[in-house]
Enzyme design. Structure first.
Site, PDB file in Angstrom:
ATOM      1  NE  ARG A 108     -18.906 -12.576 -19.317  1.00  0.00           N
ATOM      2  CZ  ARG A 108     -18.742 -13.809 -18.831  1.00  0.00           C
ATOM      3  NH1 ARG A 108     -19.701 -14.709 -18.970  1.00  0.00           N
ATOM      4  NH2 ARG A 108     -17.631 -14.138 -18.237  1.00  0.00           N
ATOM      5  CE  LYS A 130     -28.797   9.199 -22.179  1.00  0.00           C
ATOM      6  NZ  LYS A 130     -28.664  10.630 -21.856  1.00  0.00           N
ATOM      7  CD  GLU A 172     -37.932  15.787 -16.771  1.00  0.00           C
ATOM      8  OE1 GLU A 172     -37.550  16.247 -17.862  1.00  0.00           O
ATOM      9  OE2 GLU A 172     -37.223  15.794 -15.741  1.00  0.00           O
ATOM     10  CE  LYS A 214     -35.924   9.837 -22.685  1.00  0.00           C
ATOM     11  NZ  LYS A 214     -35.455   9.613 -21.340  1.00  0.00           N
ATOM     12  CD  GLU A 224     -27.438  13.040 -24.458  1.00  0.00           C
ATOM     13  OE1 GLU A 224     -27.769  12.030 -23.820  1.00  0.00           O
ATOM     14  OE2 GLU A 224     -27.318  14.171 -23.965  1.00  0.00           O
ATOM     15  NE  ARG A 228     -31.470   9.725 -24.989  1.00  0.00           N
ATOM     16  CZ  ARG A 228     -31.403   8.457 -24.620  1.00  0.00           C
ATOM     17  NH1 ARG A 228     -30.779   7.588 -25.387  1.00  0.00           N
ATOM     18  NH2 ARG A 228     -31.963   8.032 -23.506  1.00  0.00           N
ATOM     19  CG  ASN A 232     -29.557  17.447 -21.876  1.00  0.00           C
ATOM     20  OD1 ASN A 232     -29.935  16.651 -21.029  1.00  0.00           O
ATOM     21  ND2 ASN A 232     -28.588  17.189 -22.733  1.00  0.00           N
ATOM     22  CG  HIS A 235     -32.741  18.662 -17.639  1.00  0.00           C
ATOM     23  ND1 HIS A 235     -33.963  19.014 -18.161  1.00  0.00           N
ATOM     24  CD2 HIS A 235     -32.974  17.532 -16.904  1.00  0.00           C
ATOM     25  CE1 HIS A 235     -34.867  18.130 -17.772  1.00  0.00           C
ATOM     26  NE2 HIS A 235     -34.296  17.224 -17.011  1.00  0.00           N
ATOM     27  CG  HIS A 239     -28.666  18.554 -14.119  1.00  0.00           C
ATOM     28  ND1 HIS A 239     -28.436  18.090 -15.391  1.00  0.00           N
ATOM     29  CD2 HIS A 239     -29.624  17.750 -13.586  1.00  0.00           C
ATOM     30  CE1 HIS A 239     -29.232  17.046 -15.625  1.00  0.00           C
ATOM     31  NE2 HIS A 239     -29.960  16.824 -14.550  1.00  0.00           N
ATOM     32  CG  HIS A 249     -35.044  16.320 -11.811  1.00  0.00           C
ATOM     33  ND1 HIS A 249     -33.764  16.676 -12.182  1.00  0.00           N
ATOM     34  CD2 HIS A 249     -35.694  15.989 -12.956  1.00  0.00           C
ATOM     35  CE1 HIS A 249     -33.644  16.556 -13.492  1.00  0.00           C
ATOM     36  NE2 HIS A 249     -34.797  16.142 -13.994  1.00  0.00           N
TER      37      HIS A 249
HETATM   38  N1  NAD Z   1     -32.749   6.713 -17.437  1.00  0.00           N
HETATM   39  C1  NAD Z   1     -33.183   7.890 -17.830  1.00  0.00           C
HETATM   40  O1  NAD Z   1     -33.191   8.220 -19.012  1.00  0.00           O
HETATM   41  C2  NAD Z   1     -33.686   8.845 -16.784  1.00  0.00           C
HETATM   42  C3  NAD Z   1     -34.396   9.992 -17.168  1.00  0.00           C
HETATM   43  C4  NAD Z   1     -34.891  10.818 -16.175  1.00  0.00           C
HETATM   44  C5  NAD Z   1     -34.671  10.512 -14.847  1.00  0.00           C
HETATM   45  N2  NAD Z   1     -33.963   9.406 -14.503  1.00  0.00           N
HETATM   46  C6  NAD Z   1     -33.722   9.061 -13.103  1.00  0.00           C
HETATM   47  O2  NAD Z   1     -34.959   8.872 -12.460  1.00  0.00           O
HETATM   48  C7  NAD Z   1     -34.822   9.155 -11.081  1.00  0.00           C
HETATM   49  C8  NAD Z   1     -36.004   9.972 -10.637  1.00  0.00           C
HETATM   50  O3  NAD Z   1     -37.171   9.234 -10.858  1.00  0.00           O
HETATM   51  P1  NAD Z   1     -38.497   9.448 -10.007  1.00  0.00           P
HETATM   52  O4  NAD Z   1     -38.813  10.882  -9.949  1.00  0.00           O
HETATM   53  O5  NAD Z   1     -39.504   8.511 -10.523  1.00  0.00           O
HETATM   54  O6  NAD Z   1     -37.976   9.086  -8.531  1.00  0.00           O
HETATM   55  P2  NAD Z   1     -38.117   7.859  -7.540  1.00  0.00           P
HETATM   56  O7  NAD Z   1     -37.956   6.573  -8.203  1.00  0.00           O
HETATM   57  O8  NAD Z   1     -37.226   8.174  -6.411  1.00  0.00           O
HETATM   58  O9  NAD Z   1     -39.634   7.979  -7.053  1.00  0.00           O
HETATM   59  C9  NAD Z   1     -40.028   9.113  -6.316  1.00  0.00           C
HETATM   60  C10 NAD Z   1     -40.711   8.720  -5.010  1.00  0.00           C
HETATM   61  O10 NAD Z   1     -42.034   8.295  -5.278  1.00  0.00           O
HETATM   62  C11 NAD Z   1     -42.290   7.058  -4.650  1.00  0.00           C
HETATM   63  N3  NAD Z   1     -43.264   6.360  -5.509  1.00  0.00           N
HETATM   64  C12 NAD Z   1     -43.015   5.816  -6.716  1.00  0.00           C
HETATM   65  N4  NAD Z   1     -44.164   5.392  -7.266  1.00  0.00           N
HETATM   66  C13 NAD Z   1     -45.145   5.664  -6.381  1.00  0.00           C
HETATM   67  C14 NAD Z   1     -46.555   5.463  -6.389  1.00  0.00           C
HETATM   68  N5  NAD Z   1     -47.181   4.959  -7.447  1.00  0.00           N
HETATM   69  N6  NAD Z   1     -47.251   5.879  -5.313  1.00  0.00           N
HETATM   70  C15 NAD Z   1     -46.621   6.454  -4.240  1.00  0.00           C
HETATM   71  N7  NAD Z   1     -45.302   6.666  -4.196  1.00  0.00           N
HETATM   72  C16 NAD Z   1     -44.578   6.275  -5.249  1.00  0.00           C
HETATM   73  C17 NAD Z   1     -40.950   6.386  -4.525  1.00  0.00           C
HETATM   74  O11 NAD Z   1     -40.927   5.453  -3.485  1.00  0.00           O
HETATM   75  C18 NAD Z   1     -40.032   7.577  -4.269  1.00  0.00           C
HETATM   76  O12 NAD Z   1     -40.042   7.880  -2.910  1.00  0.00           O
HETATM   77  C19 NAD Z   1     -33.490   9.836 -10.904  1.00  0.00           C
HETATM   78  O13 NAD Z   1     -32.579   8.956 -10.318  1.00  0.00           O
HETATM   79  C20 NAD Z   1     -33.068  10.157 -12.330  1.00  0.00           C
HETATM   80  O14 NAD Z   1     -31.668  10.159 -12.501  1.00  0.00           O
HETATM   81  C21 NAD Z   1     -33.479   8.569 -15.445  1.00  0.00           C
HETATM   82 ZN    ZN Z   2     -35.223  15.692 -15.949  1.00  0.00          ZN
END
Ligand code: NAD
Ligand code: ZN
Length: 339
Positions: A108, A130, A172, A214, A224, A228, A232, A235, A239, A249
């Protein structure tokens, strides 16, 4: 290691900027902390995880789902994680999203913190509470808003990050500058991807500035209802494009921002589209793609942000000032068809 604490509606979060992952031991007890990371990061940075119990997951968005969560939960049980255990997600947004989610449901809810390792996670994904997973084609369909206890920033981790991931993060960052920070836009304009990769001070400054930007937006509107939504920017169309084409992305968002700038020209007399496109291109990102307008518009119509026959679209009055506009779907359709 300097600590700065930020207050959200339900919790406060400690941010450690200019920190080193070595200092993690000073924030959490080694004997009751479990690290969650992915194979790629583990391979590059394994020595930095010494002493901690670690769960290593396969990398990539396609594993951000319930079956990975089940796998994590089983490993947590095996490792005898209890209510006092802290989970630390060391990774990109996929890892931080899943760590925050699993920590929120295991027993929990237990404590968690993040060490973001991608630029995108540093300036975006790890901030705001999030956390969630995808369900089939539906991104972030299941999740929770719950804040981590801490964020530790070690920008030296970015040394191993591939260029395409750097560009994802900069999409971003450019977004933040466009909607909220004209002065930062100037800094981005005066530099490019290579200059940030070379200059550690410049990089640390931009990461901290974006993390705080942010944070401030989320603090004002954690659930949101208003501001917030500005995050977007780029986006909505982004998207829709990401769904249809093989785009990163950041690439999809970059094209989305260019289109949003053009729509802003038409509806708000925005005059800086060329500058926006120039900066986007300086960070290895595209500003256009040949896309099937009918198909993409169809996806747009199903977007979460749609309200009846209008779309909440984020536009720019000027660089540094994003606004939320309710635009009739028909008008969006007409503008996109005409571009
Ligand atoms: N929670 C939120 O508010 C929020 C906001 C934006 C995005 N997201 C989420 O984030 C995700 C995308 O995040 P991301 O772009 O970091 O993707 P990711 O976590 O998939 O990382 C991208 C790639 O880089 C590699 N990697 C990570 N760190 C590394 C490093 N230091 N050196 C070498 N390789 C490395 C990973 O193994 C992966 O293959 C999506 O799922 C998206 O929905 C969430
Ligand atoms: Zn984004």
């Amino acid at each position: 290691m300097k600590k700065q604490t930020f207050q959200f509606t339900t919790a406060s979060v400690d941010y450690y900027f200019d920190a080193s992952i070595k200092e993690l031991k000073e924030i959490v007890p080694v004997d009751n902390t479990i690290i969650i990371t992915d194979e790629t990061i583990f391979e590059f940075h394994e020595t930095k995880f010494k002493g901690f119990k670690t769960i290593v997951l396969p990398p990539g968005e396609k594993y951000k789902n319930q079956s990975t969560i089940d796998n994590i939960i089983n490993q947590l049980i095996e490792l005898q994680a209890d209510r006092k255990t802290t989970l630390v997600g060391i990774g990109g947004g996929v890892i931080t999203d899943m760590t925050g989610y699993v920590a929120s449901i295991y027993m929990r809810g237990i404590a968690f913190g993040f060490v973001p390792t991608t630029l995108l996670a540093m300036v975006d994904a790890s901030i705001g509470g999030k956390n969630g997973i995808d369900v089939g084609v539906y991104k972030n369909m299941v999740g929770i808003i719950r804040q981590p206890k801490f964020l530790l920033y070690d920008i030296s981790l970015l040394k191993t990050l591939p260029d395409a991931e750097w560009s994802n993060g900069f999409a971003e960052i450019i977004k933040h500058a466009c909607i909220k920070d004209a002065a930062m836009f100037k800094i981005l304009k005066a530099n490019n991807l290579a200059s940030f990769q070379k200059d550690k001070v410049l990089l640390a400054e931009i990461v901290e500035r974006n993390a705080k930007l942010k944070t401030k937006v989320v603090q004002k509107d954690e659930f949101e209802k208003g501001d917030r939504k500005l995050l977007n920017f780029g986006h909505t169309l982004g998207h829709a494009l990401e769904n249809q084409y093989e785009l990163f992305h950041g690439q999809a968002v970059a094209i989305g921002m260019a289109y949003a700038a053009i729509i802003s020209e038409q509806l708000l007399e925005f005059k800086q589209t060329t500058t926006v496109k120039e900066v986007v291109e300086n960070y290895g990102l595209p500003t256009k793609i040949d896309f099937d307008k009918e198909k993409v518009l169809k996806v747009l119509k199903m977007d979460k942000k749609r309200e009846k026959e209008t779309v909440n679209y984020i536009l720019l009055e000027k660089i540094g000032k994003g606004v939320i506009k309710q635009i009739p779907l028909a008008q969006i359709e007409q503008i996109i068809q005409s571009i």
